[in-house]
Enzyme design. Structure first.
Site, PDB file in Angstrom:
ATOM      1  N   CYS A 245     -16.353   1.307   0.465  1.00  0.00           N
ATOM      2  CA  CYS A 245     -15.180   0.458   0.740  1.00  0.00           C
ATOM      3  C   CYS A 245     -14.763   0.485   2.204  1.00  0.00           C
ATOM      4  O   CYS A 245     -14.094  -0.426   2.674  1.00  0.00           O
ATOM      5  CB  CYS A 245     -14.013   0.863  -0.150  1.00  0.00           C
ATOM      6  SG  CYS A 245     -13.385   2.532   0.174  1.00  0.00           S
TER       7      CYS A 245
ATOM      8  N   GLN B  85     -10.021  -3.837  -3.763  1.00  0.00           N
ATOM      9  CA  GLN B  85     -11.345  -3.393  -3.315  1.00  0.00           C
ATOM     10  C   GLN B  85     -12.401  -3.712  -4.374  1.00  0.00           C
ATOM     11  O   GLN B  85     -13.505  -4.163  -4.056  1.00  0.00           O
ATOM     12  CB  GLN B  85     -11.323  -1.881  -3.038  1.00  0.00           C
ATOM     13  CG  GLN B  85     -12.635  -1.370  -2.498  1.00  0.00           C
ATOM     14  CD  GLN B  85     -12.960  -1.957  -1.139  1.00  0.00           C
ATOM     15  OE1 GLN B  85     -12.134  -1.950  -0.246  1.00  0.00           O
ATOM     16  NE2 GLN B  85     -14.166  -2.488  -0.976  1.00  0.00           N
TER      17      GLN B  85
ATOM     18  N   ARG C  22       0.881  -1.178   0.000  1.00  0.00           N
ATOM     19  CA  ARG C  22       0.000   0.000   0.000  1.00  0.00           C
ATOM     20  C   ARG C  22       0.911   1.218   0.000  1.00  0.00           C
ATOM     21  O   ARG C  22       1.720   1.389   0.928  1.00  0.00           O
ATOM     22  CB  ARG C  22      -0.911  -0.021   1.227  1.00  0.00           C
ATOM     23  CG  ARG C  22      -1.632   1.293   1.432  1.00  0.00           C
ATOM     24  CD  ARG C  22      -2.747   1.193   2.450  1.00  0.00           C
ATOM     25  NE  ARG C  22      -3.877   0.478   1.903  1.00  0.00           N
ATOM     26  CZ  ARG C  22      -5.094   0.482   2.435  1.00  0.00           C
ATOM     27  NH1 ARG C  22      -5.330   1.172   3.543  1.00  0.00           N
ATOM     28  NH2 ARG C  22      -6.079  -0.188   1.876  1.00  0.00           N
TER      29      ARG C  22
ATOM     30  N   ARG D 241     -13.520  -8.904   1.028  1.00  0.00           N
ATOM     31  CA  ARG D 241     -12.093  -8.650   0.780  1.00  0.00           C
ATOM     32  C   ARG D 241     -11.302  -9.934   1.036  1.00  0.00           C
ATOM     33  O   ARG D 241     -10.373 -10.267   0.301  1.00  0.00           O
ATOM     34  CB  ARG D 241     -11.578  -7.530   1.705  1.00  0.00           C
ATOM     35  CG  ARG D 241     -12.166  -6.150   1.450  1.00  0.00           C
ATOM     36  CD  ARG D 241     -11.715  -5.574   0.126  1.00  0.00           C
ATOM     37  NE  ARG D 241     -10.279  -5.486  -0.006  1.00  0.00           N
ATOM     38  CZ  ARG D 241      -9.504  -4.494   0.466  1.00  0.00           C
ATOM     39  NH1 ARG D 241     -10.073  -3.475   1.080  1.00  0.00           N
ATOM     40  NH2 ARG D 241      -8.194  -4.504   0.317  1.00  0.00           N
TER      41      ARG D 241
ATOM     42  N   ASP E 145     -17.414   6.949  -1.385  1.00  0.00           N
ATOM     43  CA  ASP E 145     -16.181   6.734  -0.621  1.00  0.00           C
ATOM     44  C   ASP E 145     -15.916   8.034   0.126  1.00  0.00           C
ATOM     45  O   ASP E 145     -16.566   9.067  -0.155  1.00  0.00           O
ATOM     46  CB  ASP E 145     -15.033   6.376  -1.590  1.00  0.00           C
ATOM     47  CG  ASP E 145     -13.721   6.038  -0.872  1.00  0.00           C
ATOM     48  OD1 ASP E 145     -13.727   5.813   0.347  1.00  0.00           O
ATOM     49  OD2 ASP E 145     -12.675   5.988  -1.564  1.00  0.00           O
TER      50      ASP E 145
END
Ligand code: CP
Ligand code: NVA
Length: 301
Positions: free
Chosen positions: A260, A135, A105, A288, A222
């Protein structure tokens, strides 16, 4: 199996690979619910590098590797010699000699590109400033579970044309979900990506959330302030782009609400919607785990 070595945006998977991965995720979920686990990644190790915080991505990848008979190592970028100036290139080459797959990430998307280019093992993007492919795998799986199909649905994206929106456009365009995207003018999604995805499905860009939500089967938002964003941008979204029950009423009666997570309740979405009967956010978060297991099993590791 997925032909590409790495998954950085989701565009690496063709339609068949994407639908097969989603179907495998649904199968793995059903098996797990019956108590069946198979050591499909026995003795394999996943290295996870986080430049940014995470709850879902970190825990679902680590649990997923454990359930598949493998092992995951969690590292913040601060723990690595990266924090003292070792290059991404040298880090990639070193990791390739120890582990079987890397998930990272990062802030700049170029960091994960460079990691992938220099690693001989698969690299998976666990979110960059530009994309969030894992995602969208979970989101498409959730839509398939809830709607029984993907092709021909309409998805409304409300708010920020961000990293999640970019990967959503890639995923939806491959499986035949049309999109209506409502954002403030300065926060539209990546224009070259819109052009690319429009070759496969209808994608309508608007500044009117009510227009985007009309007749939607799936409505998604989001956070308005992503990890890499300045908080001052929030005022550009409120109150116009907040998902509330009035906006949900514009969509189909059977429309599902997705996010998400993490969510800022009463900013991008009101509590009655996110906690309401149309919300599928907890299944989405759970998925996920299953979709990333399917992805790891489908990569050449
Ligand atoms: N949705 C998501 O990626 O959550 P985390 O930031 O908690 O990993
Ligand atoms: N767009 C958000 C997603 C978090 C999972 C961010 O980048 O912070």
């Amino acid at each position: 199996m997925i032909k590409a070595k790495d998954v950085l945006t989701l565009d690496e998977l063709d339609k068949k690979e994407l639908t097969q991965t989603i179907d495998l995720a649904i199968k793995l979920k059903k098996e797990l619910n019956k108590g069946i686990t198979k050591p499909l990644l026995k003795n394999k190790t996943l290295a996870m590098i986080f430049q940014k915080p995470s709850t879902r991505t970190r825990i679902s990848f680590e649990t997923g590797m454990f359930q598949l008979g493998g092992h995951a190592i969690n590292m913040s970028a601060q723990d690595l010699q990266l924090s003292r100036g070792e290059s991404i290139e040298d880090t990639a080459k070193t990791l390739s000699r120890y582990v079987d797959v890397v998930m990272a990430r990062v802030y700049d998307h170029s960091t994960i590109q460079s990691l992938a280019e220099n690693a001989s093992i698969p690299v998976v993007n666990g979110l960059s400033n530009s994309y969030h492919p894992c995602q969208i795998l979970a989101d498409l799986m959730t839509i398939k579970e809830k709607k029984g199909r993907l092709d021909g649905l309409k998805l409304a994206w409300i708010g920020d044309g961000n990293n999640v929106c970019n990967s959503m456009m890639i995923g939806c365009s491959k499986v035949g979900i049309s999109m209506s995207i409502a954002t403030p003018k300065e926060f539209t999604p990546d224009s070259s990506l819109v052009k690319q995805c429009k070759k496969l499905v209808d994608i309508d860009l608007t500044q009117d959330p009510s227009k985007a939500a009309k007749d939607a089967d799936v409505l998604v938002t989001d956070t308005f302030v992503s990890i890499h964003d300045k908080p001052s941008r929030l005022r550009k979204f409120l109150p116009k782009y907040q998902v509330n029950s009035k906006l949900m009423a514009r969509a189909n009666k059977s429309c599902i609400f997705m996010h998400c997570l993490p969510a800022k309740r009463d900013q991008e979405v009101t509590s009655d919607v996110i906690d309401g009967p149309q919300s599928v956010i907890w299944d989405e978060a759970e998925n996920r785990l299953h979709s990333q297991k399917a992805l790891l099993v489908s990569l050449r590791i």
